[in-house]
Design a protein around this motif. Structure first.
Motif, PDB file in Angstrom:
ATOM      1  N   ASN A  24       0.789  -1.147  -0.020  1.00  0.00           N
ATOM      2  CA  ASN A  24      -0.075   0.084   0.090  1.00  0.00           C
ATOM      3  C   ASN A  24       0.862   1.261  -0.001  1.00  0.00           C
ATOM      4  OD1 ASN A  24      -2.581   1.470   0.349  1.00  0.00           O
ATOM      5  ND2 ASN A  24      -1.670   2.019   2.234  1.00  0.00           N
ATOM      6  N   MET A  28       2.275   2.029  -3.450  1.00  0.00           N
ATOM      7  CA  MET A  28       1.240   2.151  -4.399  1.00  0.00           C
ATOM      8  C   MET A  28       0.472   3.581  -4.144  1.00  0.00           C
ATOM      9  SD  MET A  28       1.118   0.206  -6.333  1.00  0.00           S
ATOM     10  CE  MET A  28      -0.347   0.592  -7.310  1.00  0.00           C
ATOM     11  N   GLN A  29       0.681   4.079  -2.906  1.00  0.00           N
ATOM     12  CA  GLN A  29       0.219   5.438  -2.676  1.00  0.00           C
ATOM     13  C   GLN A  29       1.125   6.506  -3.216  1.00  0.00           C
ATOM     14  OE1 GLN A  29      -0.331   5.645   1.870  1.00  0.00           O
ATOM     15  NE2 GLN A  29      -2.260   4.889   1.814  1.00  0.00           N
ATOM     16  N   CYS A  30       2.329   6.045  -3.034  1.00  0.00           N
ATOM     17  CA  CYS A  30       3.396   6.993  -3.625  1.00  0.00           C
ATOM     18  C   CYS A  30       3.117   6.954  -5.087  1.00  0.00           C
ATOM     19  CB  CYS A  30       4.922   6.424  -3.089  1.00  0.00           C
ATOM     20  SG  CYS A  30       6.169   7.337  -4.291  1.00  0.00           S
ATOM     21  N   VAL A  31       2.882   5.641  -5.731  1.00  0.00           N
ATOM     22  CA  VAL A  31       2.608   5.571  -7.190  1.00  0.00           C
ATOM     23  C   VAL A  31       1.588   6.449  -7.629  1.00  0.00           C
ATOM     24  CG1 VAL A  31       2.239   4.340  -9.153  1.00  0.00           C
ATOM     25  CG2 VAL A  31       4.045   3.465  -7.399  1.00  0.00           C
ATOM     26  N   SER A  32       0.485   6.509  -6.671  1.00  0.00           N
ATOM     27  CA  SER A  32      -0.890   7.044  -7.059  1.00  0.00           C
ATOM     28  C   SER A  32      -0.735   8.480  -7.081  1.00  0.00           C
ATOM     29  CB  SER A  32      -2.099   6.574  -5.914  1.00  0.00           C
ATOM     30  OG  SER A  32      -3.010   7.431  -6.187  1.00  0.00           O
ATOM     31  N   GLY A  33      -0.039   9.139  -5.982  1.00  0.00           N
ATOM     32  CA  GLY A  33       0.358  10.456  -5.872  1.00  0.00           C
ATOM     33  C   GLY A  33       0.985  10.964  -6.947  1.00  0.00           C
ATOM     34  N   ASN A  34       2.161  10.080  -7.550  1.00  0.00           N
ATOM     35  CA  ASN A  34       2.984  10.844  -8.552  1.00  0.00           C
ATOM     36  C   ASN A  34       2.346  10.703  -9.646  1.00  0.00           C
ATOM     37  OD1 ASN A  34       5.666  11.507  -7.337  1.00  0.00           O
ATOM     38  ND2 ASN A  34       5.425   9.637  -6.381  1.00  0.00           N
ATOM     39  N   VAL A  35       1.244   9.750  -9.917  1.00  0.00           N
ATOM     40  CA  VAL A  35       0.588   9.578 -11.111  1.00  0.00           C
ATOM     41  C   VAL A  35      -0.396  10.704 -11.145  1.00  0.00           C
ATOM     42  CG1 VAL A  35      -1.320   8.236 -12.399  1.00  0.00           C
ATOM     43  CG2 VAL A  35       0.816   6.928 -11.427  1.00  0.00           C
ATOM     44  N   GLU A  36      -1.053  11.029 -10.100  1.00  0.00           N
ATOM     45  CA  GLU A  36      -1.884  12.153 -10.010  1.00  0.00           C
ATOM     46  C   GLU A  36      -1.032  13.503 -10.431  1.00  0.00           C
ATOM     47  OE1 GLU A  36      -3.858  12.393  -6.521  1.00  0.00           O
ATOM     48  OE2 GLU A  36      -5.163  10.850  -6.718  1.00  0.00           O
ATOM     49  N   THR A  60      -0.459  13.450 -14.007  1.00  0.00           N
ATOM     50  CA  THR A  60      -1.616  13.782 -14.928  1.00  0.00           C
ATOM     51  C   THR A  60      -1.730  15.206 -14.767  1.00  0.00           C
ATOM     52  OG1 THR A  60      -2.554  11.678 -14.098  1.00  0.00           O
ATOM     53  CG2 THR A  60      -4.039  13.558 -15.047  1.00  0.00           C
ATOM     54  N   ALA A  90       7.751   7.182  -8.633  1.00  0.00           N
ATOM     55  CA  ALA A  90       6.901   6.278  -8.954  1.00  0.00           C
ATOM     56  C   ALA A  90       7.445   5.085  -9.638  1.00  0.00           C
ATOM     57  CB  ALA A  90       5.830   6.618 -10.120  1.00  0.00           C
TER      58      ALA A  90
END
Length: 769
Positions: free
Chosen positions: A498, A501-509, A512, A566
């Motif tokens: 998790n 993945m939170q790091c990936v999610s934040g960096n993906v946002e 974006t 990410a």
């Protein structure tokens, strides 16, 4: 010297002693008799002098004749000293020589006192005859010499005193001496004959005495032998492990041994005398007992041999006995009674029944059991389970040896393996192998061999256990343990996934948003380039305004970092997923080259959530550690179990010592032909009792619901049975523990653990392949 010569020499020596004893006795008696004779002669000499010799008259004075004084004084001199010698020194040569001289001097004195009468000369011959009682020819030498000398001297100077005349013939003294010598010769011959007779008598007495002694000795020896045989027979009778009795023809007991009396509650064997069989045997036994019937009416031509019967002893217990009886006969062949016996075989019958039952259990057991000769290695015996499992012919087992059904194992290899195992203190040979059936199919087995004796010859006994089901269950258990471990680590693994993945999610946002702004910037750039108002003079200012509007510099600075973060987070997730995949994979059926450092690194990743809150994990892995043939999935399970076990021990200690800084150290090192992996912690540690049970199945010190007791058991099994390695623990309470795993670099190499020698069987896990 032969035995006969020795016996003859002994007999002659005894005869010499007897002859000397008899001769000495006669000489002593002769000394005493002659002493009496001398005393009587002295008295006679005095009487003769007084009666025969006249008084001498000289004037008015009356004087005693000189002969009286000569008889009194001379006779005393000839008597007193010889008598003294006869009393105090009887039987000695000196005594009889002096006696002979004295006696012959008395003859001369009496001849003188009698005036030389011819009758008085007979006293000389009588004296010589008396000296013959000595049975010693040498006593005649002084006697004859003194008589001859006396006659010779007195015939020259005083012939009247010896011959009774004043002028005798010149040769008369020699004539007298000749007659003396004549008698002496015959006396000497008689003495020699008497001595010879005495010698023969001594020989005969010696022989009789020796025969008597020999007979007495033989009687004593025979008596001793008979007594010894009687004692031996009595001892045998009393100590023989059978009840023995003997009865007369009327059915009365004449005796028994102690075992018989104890069986029927008698105080001593003598109490049986005079009793009858119905006095000691219960009525029920009398009607069914063949021994009792035989003893009541003995048959001279019939014997009772080895008949099993039932008797009730004094306590009332029913006993099975082996009976026997025979008739007793005297020296004329007449039957005078019966000798009977019985042997209590109750224990033997019970043991025989038990042995048969056990033999049937072993014979019918589905587990394989076979016995093979310790020299030829040919089968001696096998149970039904072995014959059925391998499909062998029961009648042809003697031509079969272990190399015929043990895969890839010759008799020489088996002999070497057994010899090494038997030299150890445990004295057993246990190993896993594969049995080959007659049809060529195989199945795994565990073989346990020990030394024994069968029908008086040394053999090896092998117990075999089919491991087909056990290995399948073990694989399922191991897989279940893996899944259980994964389930226990699932929450931590989810948390570990998790976070990245939170790091990936934040960096993906962020990427974006950056993507939208970059495209807005490029769109504005194209609009600006296509705008009619765009000119070279204002281009720089317009571009700066556009870049500032869309924060291009910020995006340019931060976007690479977001991409890198990410990417790292994704790699972290990939690493965890790979470790989980390797952990949960059932594993290969064969060994392959394995990087232990990588397995340890993966295990530390998967179990990170179990230790990161209580301790730090330090990896001291040898960079030059070679790859070894191993089962990677199983070893991953081992390392995870050891890390989790260390983390739990530290957590338990931190409950009492919150300030404790937990630390787990994992190190690897190459050590000759082996690789050593050490997992060390500073947790609670273990006592001696816990250390002895730590590898037992289902043993755990954790609270209910926190541990199954299978982790370290599977760890031991994977290391020892699958990898021929060893695992041991070093621990001290409140200090920490170290689990040392030693793996061979060669898959066929076995690592001996010296601690296994003294380790109890409860500390070992069954070897299941």
């Amino acid at each position: 010297m032969s035995e006969n010569e020795i016996e003859t020499s002994s007999q002659l020596q005894s005869a010499d002693d007897l002859f000397a004893e008899h001769l000495q006795s006669r000489q002593i008696n002769a000394d005493r008799a002659l002493a009496v004779v001398l005393a009587l002669q002295w008295i006679f000499a005095v009487a003769c002098a007084i009666w025969i010799s006249p008084y001498t008259w000289i004037g008015s004075q009356n004087l005693v004749h000189i002969h009286v004084w000569s008889s009194l004084i001379g006779g005393g001199m000839l008597t007193i000293f010889p008598v003294f010698l006869a009393i105090y020194f009887p039987g000695q040569r000196m005594t009889r020589m002096i006696m002979a001289l004295a006696q012959m001097q008395f003859s001369a004195l009496l001849i003188h006192l009698m005036g030389g009468r011819i009758e008085s000369h007979f006293h000389i011959f009588g004296s010589l005859a008396f000296l013959a009682f000595y049975k010693d020819p040498w006593v005649f030498l002084p006697a004859v010499s003194v008589v001859s000398l006396d006659h010779l001297i007195r015939s020259l100077f005083w012939p009247e005193s010896v011959f009774g005349v004043l002028s005798p013939e010149p040769l008369r003294a020699l004539e007298h001496a000749a007659w003396v010598i004549f008698e002496t010769v015959f006396l000497i011959l008689g003495v020699r004959q008497n001595r010879r007779s005495l010698w023969e008598l001594a020989k005969l007495q010696s022989s009789l005495t020796q025969q008597r002694d020999l007979l007495e000795q033989r009687v004593r020896n025979r008596t001793s032998e008979i007594e010894q045989q009687r004692r031996i027979l009595d001892t045998v009778l009393q100590r023989i492990p059978a009840a023995v009795f003997w009865r007369d023809n009327d059915g009365n007991f004449m005796g028994c041994n102690e075992m018989f009396s104890e069986f029927f509650g008698l105080k001593t064997p003598e109490d049986i005398i005079g009793k009858r069989m119905n006095d000691i045997i219960p009525p029920n036994d009398q009607t069914t007992n063949r021994l009792s019937s035989f003893c009541d009416s003995p048959d001279e031509n019939v014997e009772l041999v080895n008949i099993e019967e039932t008797l009730h002893e004094f306590s009332g217990d029913c006993r099975i006995v082996l009976t026997g009886a025979t008739s007793l006969h005297d020296h004329e062949g007449n039957c005078f009674g019966t000798l009977g016996s019985f042997l209590d075989i109750t224990t033997l019958k019970n043991a025989e029944s038990r042995a048969k039952s056990l033999a049937n259990l072993i014979q019918e057991s589905p587990n394989e059991l076979y016995i093979f000769d310790s020299e030829t290695y040919h089968l001696v015996e096998a149970n039904t389970g072995f014959v059925r499992s391998l499909g062998l012919d029961p009648d042809n087992l003697s031509n079969v040896s272990p190399q015929d059904f043990i895969q890839d194992c010759s008799n020489q290899d088996l002999r070497q393996r057994i010899s090494v195992a038997m030299s150890s203190p445990r004295g057993r040979c246990a190993f896993d192998t594969v049995h080959v059936r007659k049809d060529g199919t195989t199945f795994p087995v565990h073989v346990d061999i020990h030394r024994s004796t069968f029908e008086a010859r040394p053999v090896f006994v092998a117990f075999c256990t089919d491991l087909s089901d056990s290995q399948a269950m073990e694989r399922q258990l191991a897989q279940a343990q893996k899944l259980e471990s994964m389930g226990q680590l699932a929450a931590g693994i989810a948390h570990e996934i998790n976070t990245p993945m939170q790091c990936v999610s934040g960096n993906v946002e962020y990427l974006t948003m950056s993507y939208e702004r970059i495209f807005q910037f490029t769109d504005g750039l194209f609009e600006l380039l296509n705008s009619p108002s765009f000119s070279a003079d204002t281009a720089g200012a317009q571009l700066d305004a556009l870049a500032q509007k869309h924060k291009y510099n910020v995006l340019r600075e931060q976007t690479p970092g977001a991409v890198e973060e990410a990417s790292q987070a994704v790699m972290r997730v990939i690493e965890i997923v790979r470790a989980m995949k390797a952990m949960s994979h059932p594993g290969r059926q064969e060994m392959n080259e394995t990087d232990l450092n990588m397995l340890i690194h993966q295990a530390s990743i998967i179990s990170r959530n179990r230790y990161k809150y209580v301790s730090e994990l330090e990896l001291d892995l040898s960079p030059d550690l070679p790859q070894i043939p191993a089962y990677g999935a199983e070893l991953s399970q081992v390392f995870i179990n050891l890390i989790v076990n260390a983390a739990d021990a530290i957590a338990e200690r931190k409950e009492n010592e919150p300030e404790l800084e937990g630390k787990i150290t994992i190190s690897t090192v190459e050590n000759g032909e082996t690789v050593e992996i050490r997992v060390k912690d500073n947790g609670t540690g273990m006592s001696e009792d816990v250390r002895s049970k730590v590898f037992n199945q289902f043993f755990t010190t954790k609270d209910v619901g926190k541990g199954t007791g299978m982790g370290l058991s599977l760890t031991y099994n994977i290391v020892s049975s699958k990898h021929n390695g060893t695992v041991r623990v070093e621990s001290e309470p409140n200090v920490g523990s170290s689990f040392i795993v030693i793996l061979p670099m060669d898959s066929h190499q076995s690592v001996a653990d010296e601690s296994d020698v003294n380790k109890s069987d409860t500390c070992r896990v069954p070897i299941l392949n």
